[in-house]
Design an enzyme around this catalytic site. Structure first.
Site, mmCIF file in Angstrom:
data_model
loop_
_atom_site.group_PDB
_atom_site.id
_atom_site.type_symbol
_atom_site.label_atom_id
_atom_site.label_comp_id
_atom_site.label_asym_id
_atom_site.label_seq_id
_atom_site.Cartn_x
_atom_site.Cartn_y
_atom_site.Cartn_z
ATOM 1 N N SER A 280 0.912 -1.055 -0.153
ATOM 2 C CA SER A 280 -0.009 -0.104 -0.208
ATOM 3 C C SER A 280 1.000 1.304 0.161
ATOM 4 O O SER A 280 1.784 1.251 0.626
ATOM 5 C CB SER A 280 -0.884 -0.069 1.040
ATOM 6 O OG SER A 280 -1.790 1.079 1.243
ATOM 7 N N GLY A 281 0.666 2.407 -0.834
ATOM 8 C CA GLY A 281 1.177 3.438 -0.983
ATOM 9 C C GLY A 281 2.304 3.386 -2.088
ATOM 10 O O GLY A 281 3.405 4.232 -2.089
ATOM 11 N N THR A 285 -2.003 2.347 -7.823
ATOM 12 C CA THR A 285 -3.306 3.056 -8.763
ATOM 13 C C THR A 285 -2.584 3.876 -9.812
ATOM 14 O O THR A 285 -3.481 3.899 -10.843
ATOM 15 C CB THR A 285 -4.202 3.608 -7.784
ATOM 16 O OG1 THR A 285 -4.599 2.488 -6.878
ATOM 17 C CG2 THR A 285 -5.513 4.094 -8.408
ATOM 18 N N ASN A 350 -0.833 5.756 2.549
ATOM 19 C CA ASN A 350 -1.345 6.348 1.047
ATOM 20 C C ASN A 350 -2.474 6.947 1.140
ATOM 21 O O ASN A 350 -3.436 6.756 1.702
ATOM 22 C CB ASN A 350 -1.601 4.815 0.320
ATOM 23 C CG ASN A 350 -1.679 5.237 -1.223
ATOM 24 O OD1 ASN A 350 -1.567 6.496 -1.621
ATOM 25 N ND2 ASN A 350 -2.100 4.072 -2.064
ATOM 26 N N SER A 353 -5.427 5.345 -1.422
ATOM 27 C CA SER A 353 -5.354 3.897 -1.528
ATOM 28 C C SER A 353 -6.595 3.130 -1.897
ATOM 29 O O SER A 353 -7.761 3.425 -1.481
ATOM 30 C CB SER A 353 -5.032 3.326 0.009
ATOM 31 O OG SER A 353 -4.841 1.930 0.175
ATOM 32 N N SER A 354 -6.261 2.131 -2.953
ATOM 33 C CA SER A 354 -7.666 1.403 -3.493
ATOM 34 C C SER A 354 -8.106 0.386 -2.331
ATOM 35 O O SER A 354 -7.338 -0.333 -1.671
ATOM 36 C CB SER A 354 -7.243 0.518 -4.647
ATOM 37 O OG SER A 354 -6.996 1.414 -5.661
ATOM 38 N N GLY A 583 -2.013 -4.061 -1.927
ATOM 39 C CA GLY A 583 -0.785 -4.710 -1.416
ATOM 40 C C GLY A 583 -0.752 -5.225 -0.211
ATOM 41 O O GLY A 583 -1.632 -5.238 0.568
ATOM 42 N N GLU A 585 -0.315 -6.041 3.350
ATOM 43 C CA GLU A 585 -0.757 -5.161 4.560
ATOM 44 C C GLU A 585 -0.283 -5.651 5.920
ATOM 45 O O GLU A 585 -0.785 -6.848 6.093
ATOM 46 C CB GLU A 585 -2.183 -4.683 4.349
ATOM 47 C CG GLU A 585 -2.528 -3.789 3.332
ATOM 48 C CD GLU A 585 -3.949 -3.220 3.593
ATOM 49 O OE1 GLU A 585 -4.234 -2.106 2.917
ATOM 50 O OE2 GLU A 585 -4.696 -3.691 4.473
#
Length: 997
Positions: A280-281, A285, A350, A353-354, A583, A585
């Site tokens: 994440s981050g 995306t 992020n 973040s999705s 991603g 986590e």
């Protein structure tokens, strides 16, 4: 490793991870294979950098400046030193390890299109497989040098590494898109579109094979790594697959070769997949957006070509800007702002973040025009609606609409002067802005424009905005408990009245649905008042059900708009899938959502391992080509722990969800009893007290808490609340009913088919099966720091991501591997024209019965000719480069001597403390192939080679040496190999052969 060698020394306590050192002493220990090695810090690190970065020349380097001087003695195995295979000590790449002139056609590198263009290759190479010494610190250091020069993309064979810059970069302009498009089509610039010549010139009969000079070929170098390059590679591979399919279909009326079917099966699938991964981050995306933009631009250009009007850069720009002429490309691109508004949020790591995964399957016609797309979504994080963590935000759409609502909308939806902090669902995290500088009002307008472009009616858009405000008011609902605490009533507050009105129901119906539970007891219906906690959970379930249904409704509407365009030039023939999924986590508190997310990443990591390592090497072994096996990590045991039938965590959770009166505590105790002996499952005594456990994932150990797992796995709306929605006179609610997961009247349903875990596991298996039918292209996004700060590269952060992703092993396979392969018949049909110049037939030998004798001998004849042409062209480039260096009298700083080799050829070998220098990236690059000893090898310069080194094919110094090699060795040197059923090509060899063709 001898005295004076420059190395990397592992130093775990340092934030650098690895520090530069010099071997200053070596003492053999009698009676064994051990020795004492003395290492000290390297005070001249700047002088040994492959690239002079920043203000080195001014003495202001910050690299390793915080490291104290040291001198240590290590007891090491001498065999590890000989093989440079020590876990704590790795060889460093010095300037003599690279071609740094910036004019090296063999390396195929030029300056990156960034704000800090340099003549030299920053980090030494654009592709990590070109590093002379390939190890973890070498990769880390090359990435750091490039990142600090604003070069965020680096190739690792078939994988692109993208390091998030956390700032705007001038890398994605229309001109850059056009450059990569032209390169993909074989043009070095738009001016050469009609007058382009490849580096491999066609020649008349009897003339020698000549390569272009540096001046001639300066415009023909391969552009630097970029996300557009990956997208272009996928598109060109798809088009080649379609072309090969047509090549293998005989032309009507042409005599068919005996034994060849009407249509030869092509084992190279046309369908491609671009898999964007990272924690994440890391930038997944936005990377996906760039991929879609580029594919849309290629399609738009193809449409212009079909219409007979070449596309200008202005026309390319209209793919993203022109809203008057809504094309299928435009609609696909405009789906992003809509899905991001409803499915993305700011997290600790992020700002965009999705909170769901998506796979976009983009269809193309046989001409290469985009004909439609379909979006599959995975596991929207609905718990965020109720409990966003401190320092995070809820979904973007709430903040966007509250910042942008007009006066009439505020009146219509009862908002008046209310803002973010007036709503509990938003205020509890105490975070309302975005750190990335993105303005919510601007994003709201972009979302509205996108919805209109896609085809949402204005009424539907307004209904969705009404629904999200209803959700916010529902979050402000409160309950008053009875005196005995066994029941409660819904307070007739302003928030409850507004929520009911916006949902199109009465206050009384809302109160009854949330405070009363109805059960079936045989033939009778039993009604029971619920206490406050249950009423709150019922309200939360209503919020999650309504919002989740709205998200699914939006996805379906988007898909209805972007499905295959029936007016396109023919039906779809192939597709490119783009995967953007959450991603890996690990947070302070990890729950059911995190194990689902990490389960996804485990599955995708296994698919990566399977494709890059296992299947690749099994294919080489099956085909009988020269190859040395490379070990790789496997995580099947982790997947078994999570999803194995009957014994996996998901199966055990489903089992407990079915049982009456089960609880999270009972499930956790059951989990301990069933999984305690699994090597990847850990539950210490302190964890058991708090009902926690840990899983040893491929990316590290993660601790999970089981609180609310049963509720989250069921994710069902109580039957009374479902009936409430049926009573609504709000038109949108009626459309959402089919998306709502409803609890059965008995209070529980058939969990085997309804649970979130089982449904998600099934989706994931379908996704993997779909990817297995494609040729995958990988983009590994890396996050340089956890603070989301630009120009800050934290080495330990990066190195952990490299280890987790298996990047080092992938680079090793890629450096020695053959990513392109064709079945024998397809290779002959595609490249027969490159055979002997005396063959003037325009007909492929595969469709010419017995024209050339046996198929095998003809294939060998073509490959032999191609192998010599490739080696000779490559050899001429090397000689020209070395002669150019000699003419400029450039002597590498660390060279000790130069020497001439080969009869009639000017060549030089530079040696130094780290060993022999060879150009890093060529058709005859070092490989791990094994070749048998041959008598003809005695004719070569054996005095210059190690007698017992059979692990590498030595580079021939002249044509006599090349032709003296056996067939397999000549092929290996040229970058291709003949297997039992296929021909295998390295990337450089494939590019060259395509240019020849």
């Amino acid at each position: 490793m001898e005295i004076g060698v420059h190395v990397w020394l592992r130093k775990e306590q340092s934030h650098w991870g690895w520090v530069p050192a010099i071997i200053t002493g070596k003492r053999e220990i009698e009676g064994g294979n051990m020795c004492d090695l003395t290492l000290r810090d390297d005070p001249q690190i700047e002088a040994t950098m492959a690239t002079q970065h920043g203000d080195y020349n001014n003495g202001a380097s910050t690299y390793f400046a915080d490291e104290d001087p040291f001198e240590i003695v290590m007891n090491v195995d001498t065999n590890q030193l000989k093989n440079a295979d020590h876990d704590e000590i790795k060889l460093r790449n010095l300037p003599t390890s690279y071609q740094l002139s910036g004019e090296d056609p063999e390396a195929g590198v030029i300056a990156s299109p960034s704000s800090k263009i340099r003549n030299e290759v920053v980090g030494g190479v654009d592709d990590l497989i070109g590093l002379t010494h390939l190890n973890e610190p070498a990769i880390l250091h090359a990435l750091r040098l490039r990142y600090d020069s604003d070069i965020i993309y680096t190739s690792t064979g078939p994988i692109l590494i993208a390091v998030n810059p956390f700032k705007l970069m001038d890398l994605y302009s229309v001109d850059v898109i056009e450059s990569y498009r032209l390169q993909g089509e074989g043009f070095s610039s738009s001016s050469e579109r009609n007058a382009y010549t490849t580096p491999f010139k066609r020649r008349a009969k009897g003339t020698p094979f000549m390569h272009k000079t540096n001046t001639e070929s300066s415009g023909n170098k391969r552009l630097p790594p970029h996300v557009y390059q990956i997208a272009d590679d996928a598109y060109r591979a798809m088009m080649r697959g379609l072309e090969n399919d047509r090549l293998m279909t005989p032309v009507k009326g042409r005599p068919k070769r005996r034994g060849v079917p009407d249509k030869v099966s092509v084992t190279n699938p046309s369908n491609q997949a671009i898999l964007v991964s990272g924690e994440s981050g890391a930038g997944k995306t936005v990377t996906t957006k760039f991929v879609l933009n580029y594919l849309a631009a290629l399609s738009k250009n193809k449409t212009s070509e079909l219409n007979g009007t070449p596309m200008s850069p202005t026309a390319i720009n209209s793919v993203k800007q022109n809203l008057d002429d809504v094309s299928i490309e435009q609609q696909v691109l405009r789906s992003n702002p809509v899905l991001e508004s409803f499915g993305n949020a700011r997290t600790i790591r992020n700002d965009n973040s999705s909170r769901f995964g998506k796979y976009i399957d983009i269809s193309f016609t046989k001409s290469g025009k985009l004909s439609g797309a379909f979006i599959e979504t995975y596991l929207l994080e609905k718990v965020r609606l109720i409990h966003p963590a401190h320092g995070e935000r809820n979904y973007h759409v709430f903040y966007q609409f509250l910042s942008s609502a007009t006066a009439s909308e505020r009146e219509e939806f009862y908002i008046d002067n209310l803002m973010h902090d007036d709503f509990h669902l938003l205020a509890q995290s105490a975070t309302y802005d975005r750190r990335d500088g993105v303005n919510d009002e601007d994003m709201h307008q972009e979302m509205l424009d996108a919805m209109i472009t896609i085809g949402f009616e204005s009424e539907t858009v307004q209904s969705l905005m009404r629904l999200i405000i209803a959700v916010l008011f529902a979050g402000n609902i409160t309950f008053t408990p009875s005196k005995d605490g066994e029941s409660c009533i819904l307070e007739e507050s302003e928030a409850a009245l507004k929520a009911a009105a916006l949902l199109g129901i009465s206050f009384e119906s809302l109160a009854s649905a949330l405070t009363v539970r109805t059960y079936k007891a045989g033939m009778e219906t039993v009604t029971k008042q619920v206490h406050t906690d249950e009423a709150i959970k019922a309200c939360e379930a209503l919020i999650k059900a309504v919002y989740g249904a709205a998200f699914d409704f939006i996805v379906d509407r988007v898909n209805a708009s972007i499905v295959e365009d029936n007016t396109s030039h023919g039906l779809s023939e192939a597709s490119i899938g783009v995967l953007d999924i959450f991603g890996f986590e690990t947070f302070k508190v990890n729950s059911f959502e995190q194990i689902c997310i990490n389960y996804t990443n485990e599955a995708l990591q296994q698919q990566f391992n399977k494709y890059v390592f296992k299947l690749e090497q099994q294919e080489y072994e099956k085909e009988g080509i020269l190859w040395k096996f490379i070990t790789f990590p496997d995580n099947q045991d982790v997947l078994d722990l999570i999803d194995k039938k009957h014994t996996g965590i998901i199966a055990l959770l489903d089992e407990q969800c079915i049982l009456p009166r089960s609880s999270d505590e009972k499930f956790t105790r059951y989990l301990y009893a069933r999984c305690d002996k699994h090597p990847r499952f850990h539950a210490k005594s302190a964890q058991r007290v708090d009902y926690k456990f840990s899983v040893e994932h491929y990316a590290g150990l993660v601790e999970y808490t089981t609180e609310s797992w049963l509720e989250k796995n069921k994710d069902q709306l109580p039957a009374a609340a479902a009936d409430l929605l049926n009573e609504s006179d709000f038109g949108l609610i009626g459309k959402l009913r089919k998306y709502v997961r409803t609890e059965a009247r008995g209070g529980r349903g058939s969990i085997a088919t309804k649970s979130v875990g089982t449904q998600f596991s099934s989706q994931l298996k379908t996704l993997r099966a779909r990817i297995d039918q494609t040729v995958p292209h990988y983009i590994r996004c890396l996050k340089p720091n956890d603070d989301l700060t630009p120009d800050y590269f934290e080495p330990l952060n990066i190195v952990e991501q490299l280890r987790c992703g298996g990047v080092l092993e992938a680079v090793r396979v890629s450096r020695a591997g053959y990513p392109t392969r064709y079945p024998h018949d397809v290779f002959m049909a595609r490249y027969y024209i490159l055979g002997d110049h005396r063959d003037t037939s325009p007909v492929s030998p595969i469709f010419s019965p017995d024209r050339f004798g046996s198929k095998e001998s003809e294939l060998k004849r073509i490959i032999s000719k191609i192998a010599f042409d490739l080696w000779y062209a490559d050899h001429q480039v090397l000689m020209a480069a070395l002669e150019n260096e000699q003419n400029r009298s450039v002597i590498p700083k660390y060279s000790q001597h130069t020497r001439q080799r080969g009869k009639g050829f000017k060549s030089k070998m530079v040696t130094g403390a780290i060993g022999a220098y060879v150009p890093p990236y060529s058709l005859a690059a070092e490989s791990s192939v094994r070749t048998p000893e041959e008598k003809n090898r005695n004719k070569l310069s054996t005095g210059e080679r190690k007698e017992n080194d059979t692990s590498k094919v030595a580079r021939p110094e002249n044509a006599h040496e090349f032709l003296a090699l056996d067939f397999s060795s000549r092929c290996a040197v040229a970058g291709l190999q003949l297997g039992r059923t296929k021909v295998f090509l390295r990337r450089e060899a494939f590019d060259s052969i395509e240019s020849l063709r």
